[in-house]
Write an enzyme that holds these catalytic residues in place. Structure first.
Site, PDB file in Angstrom:
ATOM      1  N   GLU A  91       0.825  -1.208   0.000  1.00 32.29           N
ATOM      2  CA  GLU A  91       0.000   0.000   0.000  1.00 32.29           C
ATOM      3  C   GLU A  91       0.861   1.260   0.000  1.00 32.29           C
ATOM      4  OE1 GLU A  91      -3.436   0.013  -0.302  1.00 32.29           O
ATOM      5  OE2 GLU A  91      -2.874  -2.048  -0.765  1.00 32.29           O
ATOM      6  N   TRP A 126       2.003   1.879  -3.487  1.00 31.96           N
ATOM      7  CA  TRP A 126       0.940   2.540  -4.253  1.00 31.96           C
ATOM      8  C   TRP A 126       1.003   4.058  -4.064  1.00 31.96           C
ATOM      9  CZ3 TRP A 126      -2.332   1.477  -8.047  1.00 31.96           C
ATOM     10  CH2 TRP A 126      -2.669   0.159  -8.319  1.00 31.96           C
ATOM     11  N   TRP A 169     -20.538  11.264 -19.875  1.00 25.87           N
ATOM     12  CA  TRP A 169     -20.983  11.073 -18.505  1.00 25.87           C
ATOM     13  C   TRP A 169     -22.371  11.673 -18.298  1.00 25.87           C
ATOM     14  CZ3 TRP A 169     -17.958   7.859 -15.967  1.00 25.87           C
ATOM     15  CH2 TRP A 169     -16.580   7.809 -16.250  1.00 25.87           C
ATOM     16  N   ASN A 201     -10.453   2.316   3.089  1.00 21.05           N
ATOM     17  CA  ASN A 201      -9.961   2.247   1.713  1.00 21.05           C
ATOM     18  C   ASN A 201     -10.803   1.331   0.825  1.00 21.05           C
ATOM     19  OD1 ASN A 201      -7.845   2.856  -0.326  1.00 21.05           O
ATOM     20  ND2 ASN A 201      -7.500   0.657  -0.202  1.00 21.05           N
ATOM     21  N   TRP A 230     -16.230  10.981 -12.845  1.00 21.17           N
ATOM     22  CA  TRP A 230     -15.372  10.708 -11.693  1.00 21.17           C
ATOM     23  C   TRP A 230     -14.860  11.990 -11.050  1.00 21.17           C
ATOM     24  CZ3 TRP A 230     -10.391  12.569 -12.234  1.00 21.17           C
ATOM     25  CH2 TRP A 230      -9.927  12.794 -13.529  1.00 21.17           C
ATOM     26  N   TRP A 248      -9.516   7.580  -7.841  1.00 17.45           N
ATOM     27  CA  TRP A 248     -10.727   7.818  -8.624  1.00 17.45           C
ATOM     28  C   TRP A 248     -10.544   7.388 -10.076  1.00 17.45           C
ATOM     29  CZ3 TRP A 248     -15.684   8.584  -7.717  1.00 17.45           C
ATOM     30  CH2 TRP A 248     -16.060   8.907  -6.410  1.00 17.45           C
TER      31      TRP A 248
END
Length: 467
Positions: free
Chosen positions: A277, A280, A309, A344, A362, A385
């Site tokens: 993590e 990341w 969208w 998360n 988004w 996102w």
């Protein structure tokens, strides 16, 4: 001649493992510090009340710590980044400073600001020294075989692991300076209205280190097994502290490696999972630095900017308020609204629901998270996102879509988390809660599902195929 250095603090509000501060204290006779409040710029960047209040508390805690090192911290209020270069240089010259030191930031606006500061400083004969204090491995040090930045996590991680092991030793903690820059009667004043933020955790470097120690002792070794269950205390809770730099990612990885038989990978499963993590986090900062379009609200995959969208403000409001009719989604959104934090796993669930099942842009969700999150961090928020929206670094096909019902059944099987935040479902069975739209839920006044999942999923897949 005596050297007077100025350390410019930004999102690195700590003294431990702070490369810029350590370098200043090692090579200088006198060290001063500055923090710049940029209210209009923060507003443009969407930072919400909780994040600003947490920042204020962290700056005040830093000032007390620096005072013990005989380093004075000055606050400058400059509304926008464009106002900073000239004013910062003027401040440095007035203090008799010979060099300015700071840790890099990687957003487009931040890099532009810092470039201008460096140009003006060079013209004035002021030495500039920059460092990498918010990543373990600096951007540019992890590249493909063709010397290009990675856009997919797995190969990035493999290369990161090859490089990182030589970069994990934290820099020394500074000792008190011989010559003090602390002025009498100059406390750090409040710089925002903190009345609307609600309760916040203690924003100090000491509390961050205590939280890390507790996590390693109590949760680290079970992290891989518990991290996805929101009803369990399975995560570190360090994200607000990492976002403001109250603790460095290097200290976190270094501490995890010590408890992982000295390995960054291939050791104890819980340690491996937590280090993953943290990798990341580095990855998204590398993405931000290498792709300026991300800072301009563009998709990392340019072709996905052609997606049509839906602009449904009513459905978006229901999502924001936790009124979708899907209990896990609603519990997560209410957790965010009440506490300024979200688990998360649930960030992925609610983001997927918004962009895939509701087919809403988004960027609407990204903005809402930045406004609400105490741990608001642009690189991680944007990266997460875009990953969920299949516009960014997600290597999985766009048609693999998380079901909010299956996620609830799998990760909150007894509905303990859901009942904690969706109070009207306190007396409803877990079995009924995992059947959105059933009579037992509707009888409490809880809303019916706002979409049919199968139809909404097909609508999403059709929109992506149209690209």
């Amino acid at each position: 001649m005596p050297v007077h250095s100025l350390v410019w603090f930004r999102n690195d509000l700590r003294v431990d493992d702070n490369p810029a501060l350590a370098a200043a204290c090692t090579a200088s006779d006198k060290v001063s510090a500055v923090f710049i409040v940029s209210p209009k710029q923060w507003q443009l960047h969407g930072l919400g009340e909780r994040r600003r209040c947490f920042t204020q508390a962290a700056v005040n805690a830093l000032a007390k710590t620096l005072r013990r090192l005989r380093i004075g911290l000055t606050l400058l209020t400059l509304p926008r980044f464009a106002d900073i270069p000239k004013a910062l240089l003027t401040h440095a010259q007035a203090q008799g400073v010979q060099q300015l030191l700071f840790n890099c930031e990687y957003g487009l606006d931040e890099q532009g600001r810092d470039t201008t500061v460096a140009k003006l400083a060079a013209m004035a004969g002021l030495t500039i020294k920059t460092f990498h204090g918010s990543v373990v491995v600096p951007p540019g040090a992890v590249l493909t075989k063709s010397n290009q930045p990675f856009k997919v996590f797995s190969p990035f991680k493999r290369r990161w692991l090859q490089v990182a092991h030589t970069l994990l030793q934290p820099v020394p903690t500074p000792q008190p300076m011989r010559s003090s820059s602390v002025l009498k009667n100059t406390p750090v004043a409040a710089f925002i209205n903190a009345d609307k933020s609600g309760p916040l955790p203690e924003a100090s470097e000491k509390s961050a280190r205590h939280l890390l120690s507790q996590f390693i002792e109590r949760q680290l070794f079970a992290y891989d097994q518990q991290r996805d269950f929101p009803a369990l205390p399975g995560t570190s809770g360090l994200s607000p502290y990492l976002s403001m730099g109250l603790i460095s990612p290097r200290i976190c990885v270094h501490s995890a490696r010590i408890h992982n038989q000295g390995e960054l990978h291939g050791g104890q499963a819980g340690c491996d999972s937590w280090i993953n993590e943290l990798i990341w986090r580095d990855f998204y900062l590398h993405i931000l630095q290498a792709n300026p379009a991300v800072s301009r609200r563009c998709a990392l995959k340019p072709e996905t900017d052609r997606l049509v969208w839906r602009q449904d403000k009513k459905q978006f409001a229901a999502w924001c308020e936790g009124r979708t009719g899907f209990p896990l989604v609603d519990a997560a959104m209410r957790q965010l609204n009440q506490t300024g934090w979200m688990h998360n796993r649930l960030r992925m669930v609610v983001a997927t629901f918004l962009v895939k099942y509701l087919l809403i842009d988004w960027r609407w969700g990204e903005d809402y998270f930045m406004q609400q999150l105490m741990d608001a961090h642009f690189a991680a928020n944007n990266g997460g996102w875009q990953w969920c929206a299949s516009t960014g670094t997600d290597a999985a096909p766009y048609f693999r879509i998380l079901s909010p019902v299956r996620q609830a059944q799998r990760f909150d099987p007894e509905a303990k988390f859901i009942k904690q935040f969706v109070s009207e479902l306190q007396n409803v069975s877990a079995r009924a809660i995992h059947q959105p739209g059933c009579s037992a839920l509707l009888a409490t006044g809880y809303p019916a599902p706002m979409v049919d999942l199968a139809s909404a999923k097909n609508r999403c897949i059709k929109a992506f195929k149209a690209l």
